[in-house]
Design a protein around this motif. Structure first.
Motif, PDB file in Angstrom:
ATOM      1  N   GLU C 221      14.371  89.668  34.032  1.00 38.51           N
ATOM      2  CA  GLU C 221      15.160  89.241  32.796  1.00 38.51           C
ATOM      3  C   GLU C 221      16.273  90.366  32.441  1.00 38.51           C
ATOM      4  O   GLU C 221      17.399  90.036  31.914  1.00 38.51           O
ATOM      5  N   THR C 222      16.036  91.628  32.817  1.00 39.83           N
ATOM      6  CA  THR C 222      16.982  92.809  32.452  1.00 39.83           C
ATOM      7  C   THR C 222      18.026  92.699  33.360  1.00 39.83           C
ATOM      8  O   THR C 222      19.221  92.738  32.892  1.00 39.83           O
ATOM      9  N   PHE C 225      20.281  89.982  32.023  1.00 37.55           N
ATOM     10  CA  PHE C 225      20.938  90.491  30.958  1.00 37.55           C
ATOM     11  C   PHE C 225      22.445  91.203  31.491  1.00 37.55           C
ATOM     12  O   PHE C 225      23.362  91.023  31.061  1.00 37.55           O
ATOM     13  N   PRO C 450      23.421  87.013  26.195  1.00 35.63           N
ATOM     14  CA  PRO C 450      23.194  88.389  26.201  1.00 35.63           C
ATOM     15  C   PRO C 450      22.398  88.917  24.908  1.00 35.63           C
ATOM     16  O   PRO C 450      21.499  89.914  24.683  1.00 35.63           O
ATOM     17  N   LEU C 453      18.831  88.206  25.421  1.00 36.98           N
ATOM     18  CA  LEU C 453      18.289  88.864  26.860  1.00 36.98           C
ATOM     19  C   LEU C 453      18.198  90.394  26.584  1.00 36.98           C
ATOM     20  O   LEU C 453      17.323  91.028  27.451  1.00 36.98           O
ATOM     21  N   VAL C 454      18.968  90.880  25.935  1.00 33.84           N
ATOM     22  CA  VAL C 454      19.023  92.481  25.456  1.00 33.84           C
ATOM     23  C   VAL C 454      17.498  92.978  25.279  1.00 33.84           C
ATOM     24  O   VAL C 454      17.114  94.070  25.530  1.00 33.84           O
TER      25      VAL C 454
END
Lengths: 452, 265, 485
Positions: C221-222, C225, C450, C453-454
């Motif tokens: 997921e990073t 992001f 974002p 996701l951050v």
């Protein structure tokens, strides 16, 4: 050893008191330093204990009152014309009358029953008199009627939940001065409340509803309860117990009894000790990403919370189970192997039963830890506002629910100061559960403590 | 059992450094030392011998009040250092221990440098006014413990890195650095190999010229080699006390004789 | 068929297998168990294991794999040329919600499958209907998306059917196979023990799986992001200012600063108090004092962090504001770095004290004797011999406490505030990494922006930080233990 001669012995020390019975200045200084240091230690202990006492008194002081709630007594005539227009006493038909109908009924009955009891309502408009009751009160009345349709047509005396502000007045949270600045309550209403108390029409009663009712909206703190949260927490504890205990015990047996010395075993051990220290919120992220997003399990459901808490609790259970297995002396294993049992039989027939008390103690402590955990549950949606009780397991595990610690958090995010009392009250319930679990663990440890 | 008068006749009154009278020690319910009377001379090595558990180490620890650190220990009777009762309420054990040093069974250097190990006692008792004086004390103590030549180039290395015998001599140097008047040694060689034992024994003989040394030992040979006076303990009693030569050649008590000839032990 | 019911049936088949297997084994030797290689129950056990274990393993694999397979299929139908990856992600999120919504719609309105198939996005007020069952759809539904959603629904349904059939078949096949193997000389015990041992190993592998799950989901997921938001800005920007409608500043430094500041104050409270308390308990306290004080301090460790959070919110915060911050003119916020730090410090006291207590107690008695024998007082011995000897262990304990402080969530959520600031004033509200993870991920989460996701990037930062501290601390503590063993 040529350098060792008596003449090289140390030079004579600086003047030292010849008598032991008097202390020289330096010894006095050193003893003072000793005393100071000792005092620091004692102060540190006192500070820690004082913090504990402050913490508990803050919670108990704020929360104890949530177990008592203010109710107002109303004589209300259940008019069949309004409540059962078709007149066939069919609960399905009657349930079409919403709380609004009951609310109107109560709004008329309340001032009337005050007057009947001789309580003056002077200075308080009729609408404000009605506002002194909780918005939840009509629902109470409706439930009562639907459960017992025969009451229709009778005049019953009914203890209705009072508004949170009136409740606050009885609990000294709301005062005349604060009421002047408060849009939700007027000093005249409070004076009326005083008169009602004199006439025994308003009183605080033990609040079972706090434990059994579901959460209530922002506007009716007086009706908010912990029912759904307690069920949700209980479901999660069930899942943790049914998953973490067998998996944890199996993993411990493998690591303690069967695992060869190799890379894989080392890797497992390192993983377990690191998982024990991973911040709980990271487990929440795992639950959100894997269980909800990827595997498609429903958000806010106890099943997801239970799985996340299981993964969090596993290291705790594994560590304590391994300690319990280690404490069983090798002679027991040898004895079993000596009569021809297989390694597996010796473990399952002899070692495991002997280690059981230790395992149970560790499991209970792990459960207690899981019960109080909040952060990961926030991420998997247990903050949602849930008013419906989940059904029985297994289906209920997949329905939305709350959890006790999350409910506390939920209460704290709301504006009305009455929710601070609710949050503290919820913590008292949580702490009582934790206390029981810890006492059980201590009892088990004492009862089955074995000295080899 | 011998009587006090005999003790006083063995030693001249003037040289008495420590005199103990009617000392009883209890560990909880256990009566560990029973009625011990003994006089220890200045600038003499006195050996305490006896089978294990006879109380010799316990008695040794009474002399600098190390038993104070054990909560269940209780001591009665009188022990005098230079005529002053060390169990008097006014006595600070810290001050006493500066004058009565102790070396333990297992070498226990602190996890610090060799220098700091030796400097420890001098620093806490404030024996040096500046670095130069401290350096001098360190060198003299290490020489006094016959260790100087071996460690003078690595004073900043950790004391725990030395060999067992060197560690024990370091501990002796550490005790010597506080300029004690009496040095108590609790089986100082029991954890050492024969060569290291020889070195320490030689050292003990030299220390006698400065201090009164009391050594507890398991080994009768060692007692015979290093001591001038010997006391034999058995089951908490002081059975016999006298010149080392006399104890080993013509013991008066049958228990002493049995121990020396190896029948009890 | 629901998974719970399927599980029950599989286990039921296993039990039947056990009974049949046991009976068959006895029958094969005409009722004389002495002629069997193993006990009759062990034959039953082997049939049970062969029935249940493969079926359950298949179920687990299916549950893990099916969602991504279905997703891949559906993704193909909404992918058209010239559409960016992130737009597809947005569409897929819609598809997921609509297909869930359709199911809810069906249940709520008593619709049949056919009614559902007949639905089109052009139908009157599809959005309204979906909203009524609790599914919020952003814009009007695109036909392609709606078709994909229906496709996904039917795929999911048929996958469920296939799953049920397949698993029951596997269970039955396992049962039949195990039954055929039952003969008097069949080494049932060895076989079932080997299976049980494999299961034990499997259980302990869950620890590794969990770690892998955490690391993969964070990294995956990073990366997602960083495709939407430049990594450079995340790591280098000094502003944190998320906006709902794009154009957010998502610099991590204000959060890291807040985290470290709160943790620093917490350690400033916990380390001296915890260490001095441990020293007092280990070296000075009488048995009675110890037996009372130690459990009392350890109660602090058993109290859930939400309780500390509430304590910070309703007691400590207002107190600090009224008696310190306002009189000193340092601010008038009840949530502040000081509030959170102080309360977190209290939480960490038992952590530091019990670890230090263990470590101080593991310093050998001979060290103490050596020091007392030279005439040192207790405090001199503690300060100059015992603490230096215990130092590595104490440092390890402090590092573990620091990692706790950095990962702590509820106290900072309720005590520290939500404003991302780089300020030195401890009475100002600041925020931490964990607070922002919670605030970005609670509520309606849209896994394509974002701003949501951050949180995964923050989670990864947190994970790396705490893991590093833990590994270092455990290493130091282990080295220290070896020194005295």
């Amino acid at each position: 050893m040529t350098d060792a001669t008596a003449h090289n012995a140390p030079a004579a020390a600086p003047a030292r008191p010849k008598s032991l019975l008097t202390q020289d200045a330096r010894t006095k200084r050193r003893n003072a330093a000793e005393k100071r240091f000792r005092t620091y230690g004692a102060v540190a202990i006192c500070l820690a204990i004082a913090a504990l006492v402050m913490l508990l008194t803050s919670v108990l002081g704020n929360g104890a009152s949530s177990f008592f709630q203010t109710y107002a007594k109303i004589e209300v005539t259940l008019d069949p014309e309004v409540l059962d227009p078709k007149g066939n006493r069919d609960p399905a038909e009657m349930s079409k009358i919403t709380t609004i109908g009951y609310g109107n009924l109560m709004k008329q009955a309340f001032p009337a029953s005050l007057q009947a009891a001789g309580v003056s309502t002077e200075g308080v408009p009729e609408k404000e008199i009605g506002d002194m009751l909780s918005k939840e009160a009509p629902a109470q009345l409706r439930n009562r009627v639907l459960n017992n349709p025969d009451l229709l047509g009778e005049t019953i005396s009914f203890w209705a939940l009072a508004n949170g502000r009136i409740d606050g007045y009885l609990k000294d949270r709301v005062t005349m001065t604060s009421a002047e600045r408060d849009g939700n309550v007027s000093p005249e209403q409070l004076q009326l409340a005083d008169r009602m108390m004199e006439a025994d029409l308003l009183e605080k009663r033990f609040n079972w509803d706090f434990i059994t009712f579901p959460d209530a909206s922002e506007l009716r703190p007086e009706a908010a309860g912990l029912g759904v949260a307690i069920i949700g927490s209980a479901y999660m504890m069930l899942i943790v117990l049914f998953l973490a205990l067998p998996i944890g015990v199996a993993a411990s047996i493998y690591l303690e009894e069967f695992a060869p010395q190799n890379r894989l075993t080392d890797l497992i051990e390192v993983n377990i000790s690191n998982l024990a220290a991973v911040p709980s919120i990271v487990f929440g992220i795992l639950g959100l990403a894997v269980f909800i997003n990827y595997a498609g399990l429903p958000a806010s459901a106890p099943i997801v919370g239970g799985l996340v808490l299981t993964l969090m609790t596993l290291p705790t259970i594994i560590i304590s189970t391994r300690a319990a297995l280690k404490a069983v002396p090798p002679s027991i294993r040898d004895a079993a192997l000596g009569v021809g049992a297989s390694k597996m039989q010796s473990v399952f027939h002899h070692v495991l039963p002997l280690a059981m008390p230790g395992i149970l103690t560790g499991t209970i402590l792990g459960l207690a830890q899981a019960l109080g955990e909040t952060a990961p549950l926030l991420l998997i949606g247990m903050v949602a506002f849930v008013r419906d009780y989940p059904s029985w397991p297994v289906d209920g595990l997949f329905e939305p629910a709350s959890a006790l610690p999350v409910q506390v958090y939920n209460f704290t995010t709301r504006g009305d100061p009455a929710f601070v009392e609710r949050a503290s009250g919820a913590i008292i319930v949580l702490l009582v559960f934790l206390l029981c679990m810890n006492l059980l663990a201590i009892y088990l440890r004492r009862k089955f403590e074995r000295r080899w | 059992m011998y009587d006090t008068k005999r003790v006083e006749s063995i030693v001249g009154q003037d040289d008495i450094k420590i005199s103990a009278r009617k000392v009883q020690v209890y560990y909880g319910d256990k009566h560990a030392i029973k009625d011990v009377d003994v006089d220890i001379l200045d600038k003499t090595v006195t050996a305490f011998i006896g089978p294990s558990g006879c109380g010799k180490s316990t008695f040794l620890r009474c002399i600098n009040r190390m038993n104070d650190t054990i909560p269940i220990a209780r001591i009665e009777g009188q022990i005098k250092l230079d005529g002053e009762d060390i169990y008097d309420k006014r006595v600070d054990p810290v001050q006493l221990r500066a004058r009565v040093g102790m070396v333990f069974q297992k070498p226990n250097p602190f996890p610090k440098s060799i220098y700091d190990n030796v400097a420890y006692g001098a620093r806490i008792h404030g024996l040096a006014r500046n670095k130069a004086e401290l350096d001098e004390i360190i060198e003299k103590s290490l020489r006094g413990a016959a260790l100087w030549n071996e460690v003078k180039d690595r004073l900043n290395e950790p004391g725990t890195g030395l060999s067992g015998g060197q560690q024990q001599r370091l501990c002796i140097a550490r005790a010597v650095a506080t300029s004690p008047e009496v040095l108590l040694m609790d089986e100082p060689c029991s954890a050492l190999d024969p060569i290291a034992t020889g070195q320490v024994e030689e050292l003990i003989d030299q220390l006698r010229q400065e201090f009164s040394v009391v050594i507890v030992t398991h080994s009768m040979q060692q007692a015979a080699r290093v001591s001038q006076k010997t006391a034999f303990f058995h089951l908490g009693n002081l059975v016999e006390y006298g010149d080392t030569d006399d104890i080993f050649t013509k013991p008066r008590d049958t228990r002493t004789e049995a121990y020396i000839s190896g029948r009890i032990g | 068929m629901s998974i719970g019911l399927l599980l029950l049936i599989v286990v039921g088949l296993g039990v039947i297998g056990y009974i049949l297997g046991r009976r068959r084994a006895l029958a094969s030797v005409a009722g004389d168990p002495r002629k069997l290689h193993s006990l009759p129950s062990q034959y039953g056990q082997s049939v049970f294991l062969f029935t249940v274990v493969p079926a359950l393993l298949l179920l687990i694999v299916w549950l893990l794999a099916a969602p991504s397979v279905i997703d891949g299929q559906v993704r193909g139908t909404v992918t058209t040329d010239g559409v960016s990856q992130s737009e597809i992600d947005l569409k897929m999120a819609d598809v997921g919600r609509i297909s869930d919504g359709l199911g809810a719609l069906m249940a709520a309105n008593d619709m049949s499958e056919d009614d559902l198939t007949a639905l089109t996005p052009g139908d009157s007020d599809l959005r309204g209907q979906l909203a009524a069952v609790g599914v919020a759809v952003g814009a009007d539904v695109e036909p392609a998306v709606f078709e994909a959603a229906k496709h996904k629904r039917s795929l999911t349904n048929s996958a469920g059917l296939i799953r049920t059939v397949l698993i029951l078949l596997v269970a039955l096949a396992g049962l039949a196979y195990a039954m055929t193997r039952i003969r008097p000389d069949f080494r049932a015990r060895n076989v079932s023990e080997a299976v049980v041992k494999a299961l034990l190993l499997g259980s302990s592998l869950i620890a590794i799986l969990t770690t892998v799950g955490i690391v993969l989901s964070l990294i995956f997921e990073t990366m997602h992001f960083f495709r939407l938001y430049p990594a450079k800005d995340f790591f280098l920007s000094l502003t944190w200012n998320p906006q709902f409608r794009g154009g957010s500043d998502l610099g991590v430094w204000p959060l890291i600063w807040g985290t470290l500041y709160v943790s620093f104050i917490a350690l400033l409270v916990a380390v001296p108090i915890g260490l001095l308390a441990a020293i007092y308990l280990a070296e000075y306290a009488t048995k009675r004092v110890r037996s009372v004080a130690k459990p009392l301090i350890e109660i602090l460790a058993g109290i859930p962090t939400i309780v500390y959070g509430l304590f910070a919110l309703i007691t400590v915060g207002p107190m600090l504001r009224d008696y310190f911050a306002q009189p000193l003119g340092l601010g008038n916020s009840s949530s502040s770095v000081m509030t959170a730090g102080l309360v977190m410090g209290i939480m960490l006291i038992p952590f530091v004290s019990s670890l230090s207590d263990d470590i101080i107690n593991s310093v050998p008695q001979s060290m103490r004797d050596g020091s007392y024998g030279l005439g040192a007082t207790k405090s001199e011995s503690i300060k100059q011999v015992i603490l230096p000897a215990a130092l590595p262990g104490v440092v390890g304990a402090v590092l573990l406490a620091a990692s706790r402080a950095i990962g702590e969530t509820m106290i900072v959520v309720l005590g520290a505030g939500a404003a991302a600031k780089l300020s030195m004033n401890p009475f100002e509200a600041m925020t931490t990494v964990t607070v922002k993870i919670v605030s970005q991920l609670t509520g309606d989460t849209e896994f394509a922006s974002p701003e949501t996701l951050v949180a995964f990037a923050l989670g990864l930062t947190l994970f790396v930080f705490t893991l590093g501290l833990n590994v270092l601390a455990l290493y130091i503590v282990r080295k220290y233990r070896e020194q005295y063993e």
